[in-house]
Enzyme design. Sequence first.
Site, short mmCIF file in Angstrom:
data_model
loop_
_atom_site.label_atom_id
_atom_site.label_comp_id
_atom_site.label_asym_id
_atom_site.label_seq_id
_atom_site.Cartn_x
_atom_site.Cartn_y
_atom_site.Cartn_z
CB CYS A 141 -0.94 -0.01 1.21
SG CYS A 141 -2.00 1.45 1.31
CB CYS A 144 -0.75 2.46 3.91
SG CYS A 144 -2.33 1.82 3.30
CG ASP A 145 3.08 1.39 4.53
OD1 ASP A 145 2.50 1.86 5.53
OD2 ASP A 145 3.03 0.19 4.22
#
Length: 312
Positions: A141, A144-145
Amino acid sequence: MLHVTQAPDKSYDLIIIGGGAAGLTAAVYARRAGLKTLVLESFAPGGKLIKTFEIENWPGIKNVNGSQLAYDIYEQAMALGTSYLYEKVAALEVDGVERRVRCESGAEFTAPAVIIATGTVERLLNIPGEQEMIGRGISFCAVCDAAFYRNRPVIIVGAGNAAFEESLYLAEFASKVTILARRDVISAEQITQDKVAANPKIEVLTWRVPQEVIIENNRVAGLKVLNKQTGAVETMLAKGVFPYIGADPVTKFCRDLGITNDKGYLVVHSDMSTAIPGVYGAGDVCDKVLRQVVTATNDGAIAAQSALAYLR
């Protein structure tokens, strides 16, 4: 006064397994039709939408953030009175006219109609070092990261839309993004390929196959990669590795019902019905030609209308 949370009901008109774009759209249509509806989701509302930074092919909106679109659809479904529970489904059983949904938590729910909208899960590279480095440099992701890799080099593995789209997002944070393609065939949309080619921080290398994750201090330090043209194993340094090499359907809980094909995808008719009356599919979990947000919402709307017709 002590607030006591009311226990959820056990029976519904319709149970939707999966709270992504397909499942939540189905919930909107089902609730508008007056069906008592339960959505069961094991992750966050929105499914893969929340992992997508930008969507540029949602009709009527030139550019929309995936997380925002997911939240908007979720809020719309909740405002209509949809019941929503964080549960992972372990089994779907057919008992006469009832369909019983068993969850890993031990909870059980029944309804005469069920829509399966569980989507897909990302494939692993299946190379040494990958499993133990998930969350320590291996990520699925970018949204997300990406912030963890500010001013650091990262590697993306894949040649499709997801790989190329997420490379553009990662390039806003990383010092360099290297895309590794197993062959010289790039399947991403041409408009996305053009954007990648114009970004000086992104490099695309073809005929590269990851062999092993390089680990230092219990974190990802790079990849050992086979160059299929030269036969040499190359060392590529990176702090993050993002595999985007496809996905598999989440249907383990219903594969013994005879409604999936040999790859595990649901086999559905044009009205999204499966071979079992009252059981429908919607979204990426189905055997279909195109897996996009717009096709998922299409499936969800049709599945809900079909379930309504079946119930009435």
